[in-house]
Structures are given as structure tokens and as C-alpha cells.
Design a protein around this motif. Structure first.
Motif: not given
Lengths: 242, 242
Positions: B160, B224-225, B228-229, B232-239, B241-242
Motif C-alpha cells: 500500500r 499510533h498505528w 489509527g486503524l 479508521v475501521f470504526a468510521e467505515i459505514p456498516g454494510p 444488509w441489516c
């Protein structure tokens, strides 16, 4: 190659498998590696397979044949998931007996790994990792996920995020990131990816979806994750050596 | 096991290796896998080794002996990095001739991989990946990094972030994250990690540091990593499907 993940959570299961198979670089094809067995309201099972495609298809054939013939013990009538996992293991041993020696004549290993999970009414949801020898281990609250196939590229994100208390949505999101990392680093794993979500005690599948190359949610996860990582990376202070 | 990375950048080199060796789970020890050869102002070379420790130490012994004996061709007098890499390959072939058959009697593979890099005055900086057979490939602007040993867990972050134009500081930061991911997912790789930074045409090492378990910069990158991860993970909208 193949990449499959199965996660046992407090609230249910998340299972996912890619669809790429290859025998050498000039024989790449798409085959589903996820199979479900269900009697709605009574039992829901899902099986993910990795390994030699002829072996995995033969094992599935045996399991389906036993159901069609209404054998005394088949996946749709056993009373608990341990016995169901044993049936899968026994099908692997049957195929081993039929094929392994012939494969050896062609310097090919008898190679299959299976993630097998689900719930039968009256029992909690369970997840098993079944080996080529037909024996298996079961996931626990401490070790709630199994991977088979090309497992390493996608493991770090699972190790950072997944635990037994994790919600189904978060686990699904994490699995998609794990597949994205694997697909980026290894050409032998690719979309489409089959994902399945099972909520405890529903005894039918909650969500079963083929994530194609143009899947809007997968593309959004890929983009958010990639951009987010680069942002986090940029924000980490540099080393003080220069 | 072992994990080593070498990166060839427009501005120089970043090289890193862990220090854990193991022969079975009950024989774990710390050995450096980074060796430098230098004539300040004239040449700087660094060698990272993975594989059977007896083999890698024997290869190094041959290279050092040739220098001590002032052989016609040794690492401190060859005029270019290609010839230097060939000397390493020839040392591997010498040890293969001495040891490989004896290893076979004990069902042990002759197993060594080497990352070898550096600069000799008058030439650009170069990076090679040398195999057990003594042959090798060279990094290019398109493929600027090599890994040896337990490579997969730490590859996604390199894929990446790293490209030929990347700065030395960013590459070092990225390498530390790559080691963090590997160490978290595989107990056979561990701190301390030796890191080395070389700036083109300096003809001496810019920065050579052993990153120990309590290294403040590594701990800060790790923290930090990780944080930070998760953010970022928490900020990604959920799918949806529910």
C-alpha cells in the motif's frame, strides 16, 4: 489458491470465501467454495472448502448423496453439530480411500481443508476447522476465528479487530478488509467473494451475498480503508534519526 | 523463522531484519541476521540472511575469511555490486558443496535466502535477492522491495505504501509497521529488529539501530498505528444488509 474465513461470535457467524481456483497460471477459473445445508427453523449449516477442487467436490458429492438417499446419518438428520462435523470428516476419509493413492501416482497431495459451521435447534452455534485427515478442532471464545487457504496476508487485520464480543456488522466489515488485503497481495485470490451472516437461533441464513468486482459496499470499504490507512500513516511522526 | 525486508529507494536504502531464530518451539534464541561490510567513503554493503542458521553463518564465515586472506576477489575489493552479489552466491555454492549432502542425511533442506544491497563508489545503489542456488535477482524501480523469511503478514502495508519515490523516513516507518503486523500474527518473528538506512552516495551508513522491545519510537509507531486503524475501521459505514 483460495482464501476462506469463518468467525464465531457471541451473536452468530460470519463466513466468507473467494471463488478463484487455479491449476497453474494458465488454468484459472471461478468456482464457489461455499455450500449451505438448511432445514429452515431446524438447522442451518455452511461449509467452506479449500484444497484440491476434485477432492472438495467429491466430498460435497458424498454429503449430498447421503442426504438424497436419506441415509440413517446425514447432515439433515444428525442431532448436533459435532456429529455433523464428523460426517464431513468421514466423507473426507471416504474420498481419501478412493483417490489418495491415485493422486500419489501423479505426485499430487490429497489436500482439503474445511470450515464447517452452523446451528441445529437445541444447541448453540458452532464452528469447526476440519483437516485432510478428517479430524477437526472447534472454535472457542478465546480463538473465535479460523482461516484456510492463503491465510497470512489477511490475518493481521483479523488479529487487531476480531474478538468473540464483536458485532456481526463489524465482523463482516473486517472480513471484507481482510479479503481486500489478500487480493491486493496475492493474484491467486480474487473477487467475487461469497459472504454469509448467521444470527444465533434464527435457524435460517440472515444474509448471503456474492460480492462482485463492482459491489458498491465492497468498493466503499476498499476506498475508505485505503485512504484511512494512508492518512494514519502520514500522521505518525517520522523517526528522530535524521 | 525470520523476517527481513530490503527497500531500494530513489534516495537510498532501508533494510531491516528481526533477530529471532528457532529450531522447534523449545529452542528459541536471538541472533543478528544483519551484517555490514564497509570501507568508509568507498563502499557500503549490507546483507540480511534467512534460512538454516548454520548455513547462513558458514556463508558469512567464507565471505569474512576471503576478506581476511585478502583474496583476489573479495567483498572489499570488487569494483561493482553485481560482482559482490556473485561472490555471495559463490559462497553459498561453496557451503552447499560442503554441507548439502550431510543435511540430506538428516532430512534437512539446504535453505538460505539473502538480501544483499549497497553501493560501491562510481555505481548507483543496488539491491539483490540471492537464492539458495546462488543465483539472484535485482530490485528495480517497478519492484523496489524484497522480503525473505516470514513475508506474508507484513506485505499488505508495503504494497500500500512503498514505491521507488518514497522517502527514507516514510519507508523506515512503513517497515516498522510491517514488522509490527508480522510480530503480532506470528510468534516465530520478534523484536529486537535491526534497521539500517543508507543515503545514496554517502558511502557510509546513515543510521544503524537495534529496535528493542522498549524502543520509544517503535512503541509510538505501534500505538499510533493500532489506534489509527481502529479509528479508521470504526468510521467505515456498516454494510446495509441489516
Amino acid at each position: 489458491m483460495t482464501y476462506c474465513v469463518g468467525i464465531l461470535l457471541e451473536s452468530g457467524l460470519v463466513m466468507a470465501s473467494d471463488t478463484r481456483t487455479n491449476a497453474g497460471v494458465d488454468q484459472v477459473a471461478t468456482f464457489p467454495k461455499m455450500t449451505t445445508f438448511e432445514v429452515a427453523g431446524e438447522r442451518t449449516m455452511v461449509m467452506l472448502t479449500a484444497g484440491n477442487l476434485a477432492v472438495t467436490q467429491a466430498v460435497l458429492q458424498h454429503l449430498h448423496k447421503d442426504i438424497a438417499n436419506n441415509e440413517t446419518h446425514n447432515l439433515l438428520n444428525v442431532t448436533n453439530m459435532f456429529d455433523a462435523a464428523r460426517l464431513v470428516g468421514m466423507a473426507i476419509r471416504t474420498v481419501h480411500k478412493e483417490d489418495a493413492e491415485h493422486l500419489r501416482h501423479h505426485n499430487t497431495d490429497f489436500n482439503i481443508s474445511v470450515l464447517f459451521a452452523g446451528q441445529i435447534a437445541g444447541e448453540p452455534t458452532r464452528l469447526f476447522n476440519i483437516y485432510s485427515a478428517g479430524n477437526f478442532i472447534e472454535a472457542s471464545q478465546e480463538t473465535p476465528y479460523f482461516q484456510i487457504g492463503e491465510t497470512k496476508y489477511g490475518k493481521p487485520i483479523l488479529d487487531r479487530v476480531i474478538n468473540y464480543k464483536c458485532g456481526l456488522e463489524d465482523a463482516l466489515k473486517c472480513v471484507l478488509i481482510s479479503f481486500d488485503s489478500t487480493i491486493r497481495s496475492n493474484v491467486s485470490v480474487d473477487l467475487p467473494v461469497d459472504v454469509l451472516v448467521y444470527r444465533n437461533n434464527k435457524l435460517s441464513i440472515d444474509y448471503n451475498h456474492r460480492v462482485a468486482k463492482d459491489d458498491p459496499y465492497f468498493l466503499s470499504v476498499r476506498q475508505h480503508w485505503g485512504e484511512g490507512l494512508r492518512k494514519v500513516f502520514a500522521e505518525i511522526p517520522g523517526p528522530d534519526w535524521c
